[in-house]
Scaffold this active site. Structure first.
Site, PDB file in Angstrom:
ATOM      1  N   THR A  83       0.789  -1.235   0.000  1.00 20.52           N
ATOM      2  CA  THR A  83       0.000   0.000   0.000  1.00 20.52           C
ATOM      3  C   THR A  83       0.824   1.290   0.000  1.00 20.52           C
ATOM      4  O   THR A  83       0.648   2.139  -0.867  1.00 20.52           O
ATOM      5  CB  THR A  83      -0.945  -0.013   1.222  1.00 20.52           C
TER       6      THR A  83
HETATM    7  P1  AMP Z   1      -1.553  -3.060   3.537  1.00 17.25           P
HETATM    8  O1  AMP Z   1      -0.916  -3.598   4.765  1.00 17.25           O
HETATM    9  O2  AMP Z   1      -0.533  -2.859   2.453  1.00 17.25           O
HETATM   10  O3  AMP Z   1      -2.706  -3.876   3.113  1.00 17.25           O
HETATM   11  O4  AMP Z   1      -2.097  -1.610   3.921  1.00 17.25           O
HETATM   12  C1  AMP Z   1      -3.461  -1.273   3.957  1.00 17.25           C
HETATM   13  C2  AMP Z   1      -3.750  -0.492   5.199  1.00 17.25           C
HETATM   14  O5  AMP Z   1      -3.043   0.737   5.192  1.00 17.25           O
HETATM   15  C3  AMP Z   1      -5.192  -0.065   5.329  1.00 17.25           C
HETATM   16  O6  AMP Z   1      -5.974  -1.064   5.903  1.00 17.25           O
HETATM   17  C4  AMP Z   1      -5.110   1.142   6.227  1.00 17.25           C
HETATM   18  O7  AMP Z   1      -5.413   0.803   7.547  1.00 17.25           O
HETATM   19  C5  AMP Z   1      -3.659   1.584   6.139  1.00 17.25           C
HETATM   20  N1  AMP Z   1      -3.584   2.970   5.688  1.00 17.25           N
HETATM   21  C6  AMP Z   1      -4.012   3.444   4.521  1.00 17.25           C
HETATM   22  N2  AMP Z   1      -3.791   4.779   4.438  1.00 17.25           N
HETATM   23  C7  AMP Z   1      -3.220   5.154   5.589  1.00 17.25           C
HETATM   24  C8  AMP Z   1      -2.760   6.393   6.104  1.00 17.25           C
HETATM   25  N3  AMP Z   1      -2.847   7.523   5.394  1.00 17.25           N
HETATM   26  N4  AMP Z   1      -2.209   6.372   7.335  1.00 17.25           N
HETATM   27  C9  AMP Z   1      -2.104   5.244   8.055  1.00 17.25           C
HETATM   28  N5  AMP Z   1      -2.530   4.042   7.626  1.00 17.25           N
HETATM   29  C10 AMP Z   1      -3.081   3.987   6.405  1.00 17.25           C
HETATM   30 ZN    ZN Z   2      -3.133  -1.489  -0.433  1.00 18.05          ZN
HETATM   31 ZN    ZN Z   3      -3.637  -4.725   1.868  1.00 19.21          ZN
END
Ligand code: AMP
Ligand code: ZN
Ligand code: ZN
Length: 424
Positions: A83
């Site tokens: 992400t």
């Molecule tokens: P991943 O672990 O790659 O799946 O990341 C997804 C998670 O990133 C989402 O579930 C959010 O909780 C988190 N996330 C997305 N945008 C933000 C942000 N601006 N600040 C903190 N956490 C975030």
């Molecule tokens: Zn993502």
């Molecule tokens: Zn994810």
């Protein structure tokens, strides 16, 4: 000169005085209302795999894709398909290795004793992690435009000392429709204080994909619900007569692949866990730093073939990943085959692979990301072939009419989709 003159005549009329509420970026000369671009709304649906459009639950997105531009096979994320790295790529035009947000979890010898993670709010807000690149909203602010972010990784940070003019601290409990309403409120402002660039972010599809897997009914329900929220935005823009005067880009950061406890590779069998440090304990993609004195052993163990996993010293990663030069990348990287996961005997007990994940090879079809564009800048009914997500930045800069920072994006990708510009 004409532009400047225009600005001062508006100033005299009191039309830009509201700008004074919040200071523009240092040295920025506000662009006069008449010279400002068509508002650009960049929407990210985290973890939205493009084939979710075939589930029959996305009337809004499917109509936007049909009336606008769709990357029919999806857009290729950058490595790693996580992400934070990919959201920063989308707004900088640089791969993670080059912009510096090389993982959701990372360390940096120059920022000692800090582990950057999504739950470490203090680290997330520290510009040193982000200053290796300049996101589009910083350039836009510096060049006199106004920006507003309804969440986006990095948007809370004073990157290069500049923040979006309006931004909110990330809160995953903030209801999706309230996010839409915030965007509408910004766009309802008078022309002088209306943002030229707005982001909008939804995490529900990614969350459901992790928890239940990409094929689950719960994930389809999350897809339907985000589609509804975007419908709320579209309907409100249409009701205000603004839909035809807004450029919309709807993207995702990566796709989602199913996991299973039957498809786990045990790290304990690959190497002595006590010989390495790892910041992510298990998953599709792991980085390893050998402990002092154990370098040769780790190198040798990881060099051996492993079923369903490939490992590389950082300098020998496949060139197409464009990864491994950044000092933040750990010395060794192991990547599981699609749908497989790295685990340990211990993690198999507490947290066996289940649901879904991403982080895999960006060329895997299941990692593909969404790209839809719709608005006056775009032709109708155009399908684009696959392209890399670094290209999106070149498009953002073009649509906003700002000078881009050096980047890896190619505007040519979008030539078949862009309407010829009308003469001023
Ligand atoms: P991943 O672990 O790659 O799946 O990341 C997804 C998670 O990133 C989402 O579930 C959010 O909780 C988190 N996330 C997305 N945008 C933000 C942000 N601006 N600040 C903190 N956490 C975030
Ligand atoms: Zn993502
Ligand atoms: Zn994810």
């Amino acid at each position: 000169m004409k532009l400047l003159h225009h600005f001062f005549s508006l100033l005299a009329l009191g039309l830009v005085s509201a700008c004074a509420q919040l200071p523009p970026a240092p040295g920025a000369q506000p662009v006069a209302v008449a010279q400002r671009p068509t508002p650009l709304i960049l929407i990210s649906i985290d973890g939205f795999r493009p084939d979710y459009l075939q589930r029959g639950v996305t009337p809004v997105l499917s109509a936007l894709a049909r009336d606008g531009v769709l990357a029919a096979q999806g857009m290729r994320p950058s490595f790693p398909s996580l992400t934070f790295p990919n959201h920063y790529t989308l707004v900088t035009g640089l791969t993670p290795d080059r912009h510096g947000v090389i993982n959701n979890t990372m360390t940096d010898a120059k920022i000692p004793d800090v582990l950057f993670t999504l739950s470490n709010r203090a680290a997330l807000a520290d510009r040193r992690w982000w200053d290796g690149a300049t996101p589009i909203w910083v350039s836009a602010e510096q060049q006199g435009l106004r920006t507003a972010t309804m969440f986006w990784p990095g948007s809370e940070v004073d990157i290069q000392g500049v923040r979006p003019r309006d931004w909110l601290a990330y809160d995953h409990n903030f209801p999706a429709d309230a996010r839409v309403d915030q965007v509408l409120e910004w766009l309802d402002r008078p022309a002088a204080t209306r943002p030229d660039f707005v982001t909008l972010y939804f995490e529900a599809v990614d969350s459901a994909g992790h928890r239940y897997g990409p094929d689950a009914a719960e994930t389809t329900a999350a897809v339907a619900s985000v589609d509804k929220s975007i419908g709320r935005l579209i309907d409100a823009l249409a009701a205000r007569g603004r839909l035809q005067q807004s450029n919309l880009l709807i993207v995702s950061d990566h796709g989602m692949a199913p996991l299973s406890a039957q498809r786990a590779v045990l790290l304990d069998e690959m190497l002595d866990l006590a010989s390495v440090q790892r910041f992510v304990p298990y998953g599709p993609l792991l980085g390893f730093t050998p402990l002092p004195g154990r370098e040769a052993e780790v190198r040798e163990r990881l060099a051996q073939p492993h079923e369903h996993v490939q490992c590389w010293p950082k300098a020998q990663l496949p060139v197409r990943f464009d990864y491994g030069h950044n000092a933040r990348v750990p010395p060794f990287i192991c990547l599981a085959e699609i749908e497989w996961a790295l685990a340990t005997r211990e993690s198999m007990v507490r947290n066996p692979p289940a649901g879904g994940s991403h982080g895999y090879d960006p060329d895997e079809a299941q990692m593909a990301a969404l790209f839809i564009a719709r608005g006056p800048a775009f032709e109708s009914g155009v399908q684009l072939g696959s392209f890399a997500n670094v290209d999106v930045y070149a498009l953002l800069a073009q649509l906003l009419g700002i000078r881009p920072q050096p980047n890896q994006g190619r505007l040519e990708t979008f030539r078949p989709a862009l309407r010829p510009r009308l003469p001023d």
